[in-house]
Design a protein around this motif. Structure first.
Motif, PDB file in Angstrom:
ATOM      1  N   ALA A  25      33.036 -64.876  49.410  1.00 26.08           N
ATOM      2  CA  ALA A  25      31.674 -65.118  49.884  1.00 26.08           C
ATOM      3  C   ALA A  25      31.235 -63.900  50.679  1.00 26.08           C
ATOM      4  O   ALA A  25      32.058 -63.225  51.303  1.00 26.08           O
ATOM      5  N   ARG A  26      29.963 -63.620  50.642  1.00 23.90           N
ATOM      6  CA  ARG A  26      29.442 -62.510  51.437  1.00 23.90           C
ATOM      7  C   ARG A  26      27.996 -62.785  51.818  1.00 23.90           C
ATOM      8  O   ARG A  26      27.310 -63.583  51.173  1.00 23.90           O
ATOM      9  N   LEU A  27      27.559 -62.100  52.841  1.00 27.21           N
ATOM     10  CA  LEU A  27      26.175 -62.216  53.286  1.00 27.21           C
ATOM     11  C   LEU A  27      25.256 -61.585  52.255  1.00 27.21           C
ATOM     12  O   LEU A  27      25.563 -60.523  51.719  1.00 27.21           O
ATOM     13  N   THR A  28      24.129 -62.223  52.021  1.00 28.46           N
ATOM     14  CA  THR A  28      23.118 -61.631  51.144  1.00 28.46           C
ATOM     15  C   THR A  28      22.228 -60.705  51.971  1.00 28.46           C
ATOM     16  O   THR A  28      22.218 -60.773  53.211  1.00 28.46           O
ATOM     17  N   ALA A  59      27.773 -52.058  70.473  1.00 22.19           N
ATOM     18  CA  ALA A  59      27.380 -53.152  69.569  1.00 22.19           C
ATOM     19  C   ALA A  59      28.152 -53.058  68.250  1.00 22.19           C
ATOM     20  O   ALA A  59      28.570 -54.077  67.693  1.00 22.19           O
ATOM     21  N   THR A  60      28.350 -51.846  67.773  1.00 27.47           N
ATOM     22  CA  THR A  60      29.131 -51.652  66.547  1.00 27.47           C
ATOM     23  C   THR A  60      30.577 -52.079  66.767  1.00 27.47           C
ATOM     24  O   THR A  60      31.167 -52.772  65.928  1.00 27.47           O
ATOM     25  N   ALA A  61      31.148 -51.684  67.888  1.00 29.91           N
ATOM     26  CA  ALA A  61      32.526 -52.074  68.199  1.00 29.91           C
ATOM     27  C   ALA A  61      32.640 -53.590  68.335  1.00 29.91           C
ATOM     28  O   ALA A  61      33.609 -54.198  67.867  1.00 29.91           O
ATOM     29  N   LYS A  62      31.645 -54.220  68.945  1.00 23.76           N
ATOM     30  CA  LYS A  62      31.653 -55.680  69.094  1.00 23.76           C
ATOM     31  C   LYS A  62      31.618 -56.356  67.729  1.00 23.76           C
ATOM     32  O   LYS A  62      32.376 -57.299  67.463  1.00 23.76           O
ATOM     33  N   ALA A  63      30.728 -55.901  66.850  1.00 20.92           N
ATOM     34  CA  ALA A  63      30.606 -56.502  65.516  1.00 20.92           C
ATOM     35  C   ALA A  63      31.906 -56.346  64.737  1.00 20.92           C
ATOM     36  O   ALA A  63      32.403 -57.303  64.126  1.00 20.92           O
ATOM     37  N   ARG A  64      32.475 -55.158  64.756  1.00 16.32           N
ATOM     38  CA  ARG A  64      33.718 -54.904  64.010  1.00 16.32           C
ATOM     39  C   ARG A  64      34.897 -55.674  64.600  1.00 16.32           C
ATOM     40  O   ARG A  64      35.744 -56.181  63.869  1.00 16.32           O
ATOM     41  N   THR A  65      34.954 -55.773  65.913  1.00 15.47           N
ATOM     42  CA  THR A  65      36.028 -56.526  66.544  1.00 15.47           C
ATOM     43  C   THR A  65      35.937 -58.004  66.170  1.00 15.47           C
ATOM     44  O   THR A  65      36.938 -58.622  65.790  1.00 15.47           O
ATOM     45  N   ALA A  66      34.739 -58.569  66.259  1.00 20.32           N
ATOM     46  CA  ALA A  66      34.556 -59.989  65.929  1.00 20.32           C
ATOM     47  C   ALA A  66      34.919 -60.262  64.476  1.00 20.32           C
ATOM     48  O   ALA A  66      35.554 -61.273  64.169  1.00 20.32           O
ATOM     49  N   ALA A  67      34.543 -59.356  63.580  1.00 23.56           N
ATOM     50  CA  ALA A  67      34.895 -59.522  62.164  1.00 23.56           C
ATOM     51  C   ALA A  67      36.396 -59.394  61.959  1.00 23.56           C
ATOM     52  O   ALA A  67      36.984 -60.112  61.149  1.00 23.56           O
ATOM     53  N   SER A  68      37.019 -58.501  62.694  1.00 24.54           N
ATOM     54  CA  SER A  68      38.445 -58.253  62.532  1.00 24.54           C
ATOM     55  C   SER A  68      39.299 -59.401  63.055  1.00 24.54           C
ATOM     56  O   SER A  68      40.259 -59.811  62.403  1.00 24.54           O
ATOM     57  N   ILE A  69      38.948 -59.928  64.228  1.00 23.38           N
ATOM     58  CA  ILE A  69      39.773 -60.987  64.819  1.00 23.38           C
ATOM     59  C   ILE A  69      39.278 -62.380  64.468  1.00 23.38           C
ATOM     60  O   ILE A  69      39.967 -63.367  64.735  1.00 23.38           O
ATOM     61  N   GLY A  70      38.073 -62.469  63.896  1.00 23.68           N
ATOM     62  CA  GLY A  70      37.534 -63.775  63.520  1.00 23.68           C
ATOM     63  C   GLY A  70      37.230 -64.662  64.704  1.00 23.68           C
ATOM     64  O   GLY A  70      37.254 -65.888  64.599  1.00 23.68           O
ATOM     65  N   ALA A  71      36.912 -64.034  65.837  1.00 22.26           N
ATOM     66  CA  ALA A  71      36.649 -64.776  67.071  1.00 22.26           C
ATOM     67  C   ALA A  71      35.699 -63.963  67.944  1.00 22.26           C
ATOM     68  O   ALA A  71      35.516 -62.760  67.713  1.00 22.26           O
ATOM     69  N   PRO A  72      35.094 -64.599  68.943  1.00 20.64           N
ATOM     70  CA  PRO A  72      34.248 -63.841  69.870  1.00 20.64           C
ATOM     71  C   PRO A  72      35.045 -62.736  70.555  1.00 20.64           C
ATOM     72  O   PRO A  72      36.228 -62.918  70.880  1.00 20.64           O
ATOM     73  N   THR A  73      34.401 -61.622  70.777  1.00 18.04           N
ATOM     74  CA  THR A  73      35.094 -60.460  71.333  1.00 18.04           C
ATOM     75  C   THR A  73      35.679 -60.721  72.712  1.00 18.04           C
ATOM     76  O   THR A  73      36.752 -60.215  73.029  1.00 18.04           O
ATOM     77  N   ARG A 105      30.513 -66.927  60.308  1.00 23.35           N
ATOM     78  CA  ARG A 105      31.225 -67.851  59.422  1.00 23.35           C
ATOM     79  C   ARG A 105      30.238 -68.804  58.775  1.00 23.35           C
ATOM     80  O   ARG A 105      29.293 -69.259  59.402  1.00 23.35           O
ATOM     81  N   SER A 106      30.530 -69.134  57.534  1.00 20.32           N
ATOM     82  CA  SER A 106      29.755 -70.149  56.820  1.00 20.32           C
ATOM     83  C   SER A 106      30.734 -71.004  56.037  1.00 20.32           C
ATOM     84  O   SER A 106      31.530 -70.468  55.257  1.00 20.32           O
ATOM     85  N   GLY A 107      30.693 -72.303  56.280  1.00 20.66           N
ATOM     86  CA  GLY A 107      31.634 -73.189  55.613  1.00 20.66           C
ATOM     87  C   GLY A 107      33.075 -72.858  55.933  1.00 20.66           C
ATOM     88  O   GLY A 107      33.959 -73.061  55.123  1.00 20.66           O
ATOM     89  N   GLY A 108      33.301 -72.316  57.122  1.00 23.00           N
ATOM     90  CA  GLY A 108      34.642 -71.950  57.539  1.00 23.00           C
ATOM     91  C   GLY A 108      35.122 -70.605  57.027  1.00 23.00           C
ATOM     92  O   GLY A 108      36.208 -70.156  57.369  1.00 23.00           O
ATOM     93  N   VAL A 109      34.309 -69.945  56.207  1.00 24.41           N
ATOM     94  CA  VAL A 109      34.685 -68.649  55.631  1.00 24.41           C
ATOM     95  C   VAL A 109      34.131 -67.519  56.497  1.00 24.41           C
ATOM     96  O   VAL A 109      32.939 -67.495  56.807  1.00 24.41           O
TER      97      VAL A 109
END
Length: 139
Positions: free
Chosen positions: A8-11, A61-75, A104-108
Protein backbone atom coordinates in the motif's frame (compact mmCIF):
# COMPACT_ATOMS: atom_id res chain seq x y z
CA UNK A 1 6.78 -19.73 -2.23
CA UNK A 2 5.91 -16.12 -3.12
CA UNK A 3 8.60 -13.76 -4.39
CA UNK A 4 6.46 -10.64 -4.63
CA UNK A 5 4.04 -8.85 -2.39
CA UNK A 6 1.43 -6.16 -2.76
CA UNK A 7 2.19 -2.93 -0.96
CA UNK A 8 0.00 0.00 0.00
CA UNK A 9 1.19 3.53 -0.59
CA UNK A 10 -0.04 7.08 -0.36
CA UNK A 11 -1.59 8.49 -3.50
CA UNK A 12 -0.71 11.93 -4.83
CA UNK A 13 -4.19 13.05 -3.80
CA UNK A 14 -3.61 11.74 -0.27
CA UNK A 15 -0.30 13.56 0.01
CA UNK A 16 -1.87 16.81 -1.22
CA UNK A 17 -4.84 16.45 1.16
CA UNK A 18 -2.42 15.98 4.06
CA UNK A 19 -0.28 18.92 3.04
CA UNK A 20 -3.29 21.20 2.55
CA UNK A 21 -4.76 20.24 5.92
CA UNK A 22 -1.44 20.77 7.67
CA UNK A 23 -0.99 24.23 6.14
CA UNK A 24 -4.55 25.17 7.13
CA UNK A 25 -4.05 23.96 10.71
CA UNK A 26 -0.76 25.81 11.04
CA UNK A 27 -2.32 28.96 9.60
CA UNK A 28 -5.24 28.74 12.01
CA UNK A 29 -2.82 28.47 14.94
CA UNK A 30 -0.84 31.50 13.78
CA UNK A 31 2.39 29.48 13.77
CA UNK A 32 3.91 29.04 10.28
CA UNK A 33 5.38 25.55 9.91
CA UNK A 34 7.67 23.41 7.80
CA UNK A 35 5.87 20.21 6.74
CA UNK A 36 7.47 17.10 5.24
CA UNK A 37 5.73 13.89 4.16
CA UNK A 38 7.75 10.77 3.31
CA UNK A 39 6.88 7.30 2.08
CA UNK A 40 7.68 4.13 3.99
CA UNK A 41 11.29 4.16 2.83
CA UNK A 42 11.88 7.78 3.80
CA UNK A 43 11.68 9.28 0.31
CA UNK A 44 10.23 12.80 0.42
CA UNK A 45 6.83 12.98 -1.26
CA UNK A 46 6.06 16.56 -0.25
CA UNK A 47 7.91 19.36 1.49
CA UNK A 48 6.57 22.81 2.20
CA UNK A 49 8.01 25.74 4.12
CA UNK A 50 5.35 28.27 5.08
CA UNK A 51 6.27 31.93 4.91
CA UNK A 52 7.58 32.98 8.31
CA UNK A 53 8.66 29.52 9.44
CA UNK A 54 12.23 28.91 10.54
CA UNK A 55 14.28 27.70 7.57
CA UNK A 56 16.32 25.24 9.65
CA UNK A 57 13.05 23.64 10.76
CA UNK A 58 12.80 22.13 7.29
CA UNK A 59 15.75 19.92 8.22
CA UNK A 60 14.23 18.89 11.54
CA UNK A 61 10.81 18.27 9.92
CA UNK A 62 12.49 15.96 7.41
CA UNK A 63 14.27 14.09 10.20
CA UNK A 64 10.99 13.80 12.12
CA UNK A 65 9.14 12.39 9.09
CA UNK A 66 11.89 9.88 8.31
CA UNK A 67 12.25 8.83 11.94
CA UNK A 68 8.50 8.25 12.32
CA UNK A 69 8.43 6.21 9.11
CA UNK A 70 11.47 4.22 10.18
CA UNK A 71 10.33 3.34 13.70
CA UNK A 72 6.60 3.25 12.96
CA UNK A 73 5.90 5.39 16.01
CA UNK A 74 5.83 9.04 17.09
CA UNK A 75 9.32 10.49 17.22
CA UNK A 76 9.08 11.57 20.84
CA UNK A 77 8.69 7.91 21.89
CA UNK A 78 12.37 7.20 21.27
CA UNK A 79 13.95 6.36 24.64
CA UNK A 80 15.49 9.44 26.24
CA UNK A 81 18.80 7.67 26.80
CA UNK A 82 19.12 6.91 23.07
CA UNK A 83 18.01 10.21 21.49
CA UNK A 84 21.37 12.00 21.47
CA UNK A 85 23.32 8.90 20.43
CA UNK A 86 20.94 8.15 17.54
CA UNK A 87 21.04 11.75 16.35
CA UNK A 88 24.84 11.76 16.46
CA UNK A 89 25.20 8.35 14.81
CA UNK A 90 22.94 9.33 11.91
CA UNK A 91 24.21 12.86 11.37
CA UNK A 92 20.89 14.25 12.57
CA UNK A 93 18.74 12.02 10.36
CA UNK A 94 17.07 10.45 13.42
CA UNK A 95 15.46 12.67 16.03
CA UNK A 96 13.44 12.32 19.18
CA UNK A 97 11.90 15.77 18.84
CA UNK A 98 8.12 15.91 19.07
CA UNK A 99 6.27 16.52 15.80
CA UNK A 100 6.92 13.37 13.78
CA UNK A 101 4.12 10.82 13.34
CA UNK A 102 3.84 7.61 11.34
CA UNK A 103 1.18 7.46 8.63
CA UNK A 104 -0.88 4.26 8.93
CA UNK A 105 -4.00 3.11 7.17
CA UNK A 106 -5.68 -0.14 8.10
CA UNK A 107 -2.70 -0.92 10.29
CA UNK A 108 -0.29 -0.65 7.35
CA UNK A 109 2.64 1.76 7.68
CA UNK A 110 2.62 4.09 4.67
CA UNK A 111 5.22 6.66 5.70
CA UNK A 112 5.71 9.53 8.08
CA UNK A 113 4.97 13.20 8.52
CA UNK A 114 7.22 15.69 10.23
CA UNK A 115 6.32 19.22 11.25
CA UNK A 116 8.66 21.82 12.69
CA UNK A 117 8.94 25.48 13.60
CA UNK A 118 6.57 25.69 16.55
CA UNK A 119 6.56 24.09 19.96
CA UNK A 120 6.48 20.29 20.03
CA UNK A 121 2.78 20.40 20.86
CA UNK A 122 2.04 22.78 17.96
CA UNK A 123 4.06 20.61 15.58
CA UNK A 124 2.22 17.45 16.60
CA UNK A 125 -1.20 19.14 16.40
CA UNK A 126 -0.49 20.11 12.79
CA UNK A 127 0.74 16.59 11.98
CA UNK A 128 -2.43 15.09 13.49
CA UNK A 129 -4.58 17.42 11.36
CA UNK A 130 -2.80 16.09 8.28
CA UNK A 131 -3.44 12.47 9.33
CA UNK A 132 -7.11 13.23 9.92
CA UNK A 133 -7.40 14.58 6.36
CA UNK A 134 -6.91 11.07 4.97
CA UNK A 135 -8.59 9.14 7.76
CA UNK A 136 -5.28 7.66 8.89
CA UNK A 137 -5.23 5.37 11.91
CA UNK A 138 -5.02 7.07 15.31
CA UNK A 139 -1.59 7.03 16.86
Amino acid sequence: MAFTETTARLTDQGVMAMLTSAVQAAGASGQPQCIVIVDGSGVVLASFRMTGSRYLSLKSATAKARTAASIGAPTHTLPDHAKAALAAATGGDVTGLKGGLPIRSGGVLLGGIGVGSGSGEQDETVARAALAAIGADDI
